[in-house]
Design a protein around this motif. Structure first.
Motif, short mmCIF file in Angstrom:
data_model
loop_
_atom_site.label_atom_id
_atom_site.label_comp_id
_atom_site.label_asym_id
_atom_site.label_seq_id
_atom_site.Cartn_x
_atom_site.Cartn_y
_atom_site.Cartn_z
N LEU A 85 0.82 -1.21 0.00
CA LEU A 85 0.00 0.00 0.00
C LEU A 85 0.86 1.26 0.00
CD1 LEU A 85 -2.81 -1.22 2.36
CD2 LEU A 85 -3.17 -0.24 0.09
N LYS A 86 0.35 2.26 -0.68
CA LYS A 86 1.02 3.54 -0.80
C LYS A 86 0.12 4.64 -0.22
CE LYS A 86 2.97 2.04 -5.23
NZ LYS A 86 3.09 2.36 -6.68
N PRO A 87 0.70 5.74 0.18
CA PRO A 87 -0.15 6.84 0.69
C PRO A 87 -1.22 7.27 -0.31
CG PRO A 87 2.13 7.23 1.27
CD PRO A 87 2.12 6.02 0.37
N GLU A 88 -0.92 7.17 -1.58
CA GLU A 88 -1.90 7.57 -2.59
C GLU A 88 -3.06 6.58 -2.72
OE1 GLU A 88 1.44 7.31 -2.97
OE2 GLU A 88 1.95 6.54 -4.98
N ASP A 89 -2.99 5.47 -2.02
CA ASP A 89 -4.12 4.54 -1.98
C ASP A 89 -5.15 4.96 -0.93
OD1 ASP A 89 -1.78 1.87 -2.45
OD2 ASP A 89 -3.12 2.74 -3.96
N THR A 90 -4.83 5.98 -0.17
CA THR A 90 -5.76 6.46 0.85
C THR A 90 -7.05 6.93 0.20
OG1 THR A 90 -4.02 7.14 2.38
CG2 THR A 90 -6.14 8.25 2.59
N ALA A 91 -8.16 6.36 0.63
CA ALA A 91 -9.45 6.66 0.03
C ALA A 91 -10.55 5.92 0.77
CB ALA A 91 -9.48 6.25 -1.45
N VAL A 92 -11.77 6.29 0.46
CA VAL A 92 -12.92 5.49 0.86
C VAL A 92 -13.15 4.48 -0.26
CG1 VAL A 92 -15.36 5.46 1.42
CG2 VAL A 92 -13.91 7.36 2.21
N TYR A 93 -13.23 3.23 0.09
CA TYR A 93 -13.39 2.16 -0.89
C TYR A 93 -14.83 1.65 -0.87
CZ TYR A 93 -8.41 1.97 -1.79
OH TYR A 93 -7.12 2.29 -2.18
N TYR A 94 -15.37 1.47 -2.07
CA TYR A 94 -16.75 1.01 -2.23
C TYR A 94 -16.79 -0.25 -3.07
CZ TYR A 94 -17.76 5.90 -1.02
OH TYR A 94 -17.82 7.12 -0.41
N CYS A 95 -17.68 -1.15 -2.72
CA CYS A 95 -17.93 -2.29 -3.59
C CYS A 95 -19.28 -2.10 -4.30
CB CYS A 95 -17.91 -3.61 -2.82
SG CYS A 95 -19.12 -3.77 -1.50
N THR A 96 -19.36 -2.67 -5.49
CA THR A 96 -20.54 -2.52 -6.31
C THR A 96 -20.90 -3.87 -6.93
OG1 THR A 96 -19.25 -2.02 -8.29
CG2 THR A 96 -19.87 -0.17 -6.90
N ALA A 97 -22.12 -3.98 -7.41
CA ALA A 97 -22.55 -5.21 -8.05
C ALA A 97 -23.48 -4.89 -9.20
CB ALA A 97 -23.26 -6.12 -7.04
N ASP A 98 -23.38 -5.69 -10.24
CA ASP A 98 -24.27 -5.56 -11.39
C ASP A 98 -24.32 -6.88 -12.12
OD1 ASP A 98 -25.46 -2.91 -13.01
OD2 ASP A 98 -25.15 -4.69 -14.24
N LYS A 99 -25.47 -7.18 -12.72
CA LYS A 99 -25.58 -8.43 -13.48
C LYS A 99 -24.74 -8.38 -14.75
CE LYS A 99 -30.02 -10.33 -12.04
NZ LYS A 99 -31.35 -10.82 -12.51
N ASN A 100 -24.55 -7.19 -15.25
CA ASN A 100 -23.81 -7.01 -16.50
C ASN A 100 -22.36 -6.64 -16.20
OD1 ASN A 100 -22.83 -6.43 -19.02
ND2 ASN A 100 -24.35 -4.85 -19.49
#
Length: 119
Positions: A85-100
């Motif tokens: 991991l790098k400092p530039e990876d700092t973020a809020v991370y979200y997961c998503t889902a879609d059938k396509n």
């Protein structure tokens, strides 16, 4: 449908962290899963995605070779393993889902989990 991302925290540069995305209210194996992130003051960025079966993954260039997306269709959970991991990876991370898998927009979004990488 509910997606819940968790596992974020404060780590040091070079450390590893694994995020999880628990899904409910949908037939998980029928959905591709994506991961996005949003750093402070920046636009949301696509991180990567995984196919329904989990056999194929794609990543944005900045995380290739460091991040690994996987899924367990029995546990209805997807994972984002983040290494080096790098400092530039700092973020809020979200997961998503879609059938396509090729969808330009994702149908379902989880709440984010904050990852902070200190230098």
């Amino acid at each position: 449908v509910q997606l819940q991302a968790f596992g974020g925290g404060l780590v040091q540069a070079g450390d590893s962290l694994r995020l999880s995305c628990a899904a409910s209210g949908l037939i998980f194996k029928n959905y591709a899963v994506g991961w996005f992130r949003q750093a402070p003051g920046k636009d949301r960025e696509w991180v990567g995605k995984i196919t329904l079966s989990g056999r194929t993954t794609f990543y944005t260039d900045s995380v290739k070779g460091r991040f690994i997306i996987s899924r367990d269709n029995i546990k209805n959970t997807a994972y984002l393993q983040m290494n080096s991991l790098k400092p530039e990876d700092t973020a809020v991370y979200y997961c998503t889902a879609d059938k396509n898998f090729l969808a330009a927009s994702w149908s379902y979004w989880g709440q984010g989990t904050l990852v902070t990488v200190s230098s």
